[in-house]
Design a protein around this motif. Structure first.
Motif, mmCIF file in Angstrom:
data_model
loop_
_atom_site.group_PDB
_atom_site.id
_atom_site.type_symbol
_atom_site.label_atom_id
_atom_site.label_comp_id
_atom_site.label_asym_id
_atom_site.label_seq_id
_atom_site.Cartn_x
_atom_site.Cartn_y
_atom_site.Cartn_z
ATOM 1 N N GLU A 291 9.530 13.279 0.114
ATOM 2 C CA GLU A 291 10.105 12.322 1.059
ATOM 3 C C GLU A 291 9.320 11.011 1.001
ATOM 4 N N VAL A 292 10.018 9.900 1.188
ATOM 5 C CA VAL A 292 9.384 8.589 1.237
ATOM 6 C C VAL A 292 9.708 7.956 2.581
ATOM 7 N N ARG A 293 8.692 7.395 3.223
ATOM 8 C CA ARG A 293 8.850 6.749 4.533
ATOM 9 C C ARG A 293 8.179 5.387 4.509
ATOM 10 N N GLY A 294 8.684 4.491 5.314
ATOM 11 C CA GLY A 294 8.018 3.221 5.526
ATOM 12 C C GLY A 294 7.120 3.320 6.745
ATOM 13 N N GLU A 295 6.034 2.573 6.742
ATOM 14 C CA GLU A 295 5.176 2.509 7.918
ATOM 15 C C GLU A 295 4.638 1.099 8.038
ATOM 16 N N GLN B 60 12.671 -0.381 4.286
ATOM 17 C CA GLN B 60 13.540 -0.986 3.268
ATOM 18 C C GLN B 60 12.804 -1.105 1.934
ATOM 19 N N LEU B 61 11.553 -1.548 1.989
ATOM 20 C CA LEU B 61 10.742 -1.625 0.776
ATOM 21 C C LEU B 61 10.550 -0.239 0.173
ATOM 22 N N ALA B 62 10.284 0.750 1.015
ATOM 23 C CA ALA B 62 10.076 2.126 0.545
ATOM 24 C C ALA B 62 11.318 2.646 -0.179
ATOM 25 N N LYS C 241 0.856 -1.192 0.000
ATOM 26 C CA LYS C 241 0.000 0.000 0.000
ATOM 27 C C LYS C 241 0.889 1.237 0.000
ATOM 28 N N VAL C 242 0.474 2.256 -0.730
ATOM 29 C CA VAL C 242 1.176 3.537 -0.692
ATOM 30 C C VAL C 242 0.150 4.643 -0.499
ATOM 31 N N ARG C 243 0.403 5.454 0.497
ATOM 32 C CA ARG C 243 -0.425 6.630 0.792
ATOM 33 C C ARG C 243 0.463 7.850 0.578
ATOM 34 N N VAL C 244 -0.004 8.810 -0.200
ATOM 35 C CA VAL C 244 0.771 10.022 -0.454
ATOM 36 C C VAL C 244 -0.009 11.220 0.053
ATOM 37 N N ALA D 290 5.395 10.302 0.809
ATOM 38 C CA ALA D 290 4.820 9.000 0.479
ATOM 39 C C ALA D 290 5.085 8.043 1.634
ATOM 40 N N PHE D 291 4.065 7.287 1.995
ATOM 41 C CA PHE D 291 4.157 6.290 3.063
ATOM 42 C C PHE D 291 3.930 4.919 2.442
#
Length: 138
Positions: free
Chosen positions: A129-133, A107-109, A71-74, A93-94
């Motif tokens: 910016e891209v973050r993992g959650e 890591q996937l992000a 899933k990606v939430r921006v 982006a999460f």
């Protein structure tokens, strides 16, 4: 270099009206800063969020190769520009993957952000910016 796909878009109405692509798809747009704007129409912030979330998640799915859902939430914010006139977007982006904790998702992000064409376009910007959650059921 091999071009795999090409498209274009046209807007001759500005922030309120219609934007279109060549195959006839039209998107109603409305400036969210205008009083009484059409809340059923889209805007550049939403279109950027849709483009990045779609591309980044397709890339994440290619990386996990069906091992689990992703899933990606921006989130895109419009703010007054710093040190110059006008406005600027700040986009985050999460990325999450089913069964991944925040570390695994990070890591996937990072891997997806490195491969995603929209991320490559935005990647050099300090405003993206891209973050993992951790995975959350939605």
């Amino acid at each position: 270099m091999v071009i795999r796909y090409r498209t274009s878009a046209l807007n001759d109405d500005g922030g309120t009206g219609v934007s279109r692509v060549p195959d006839g798809v039209e998107v109603a747009v409305s400036n969210p800063l205008q009083p009484g704007h059409d809340t059923h129409a889209s805007n550049p912030e939403q279109l950027l969020a849709l483009a990045w979330s779609t591309c980044l998640n397709a890339t994440a799915q290619a990386i996990v190769a069906g091992r689990h859902r992703t899933k990606v939430r921006v989130e895109v914010a419009l703010r007054d520009a710093e040190k110059r006139p006008g406005y600027e977007f700040v986009a985050t982006a999460f990325v999450s993957g089913e069964g991944l904790d925040e570390s695994g998702a990070s890591q996937l992000a990072a891997a997806a952000h490195d491969r995603c064409p929209v991320s490559r376009l935005l990647g050099a910007s300090p405003l993206a910016e891209v973050r993992g959650e951790a995975w959350a059921v939605s």
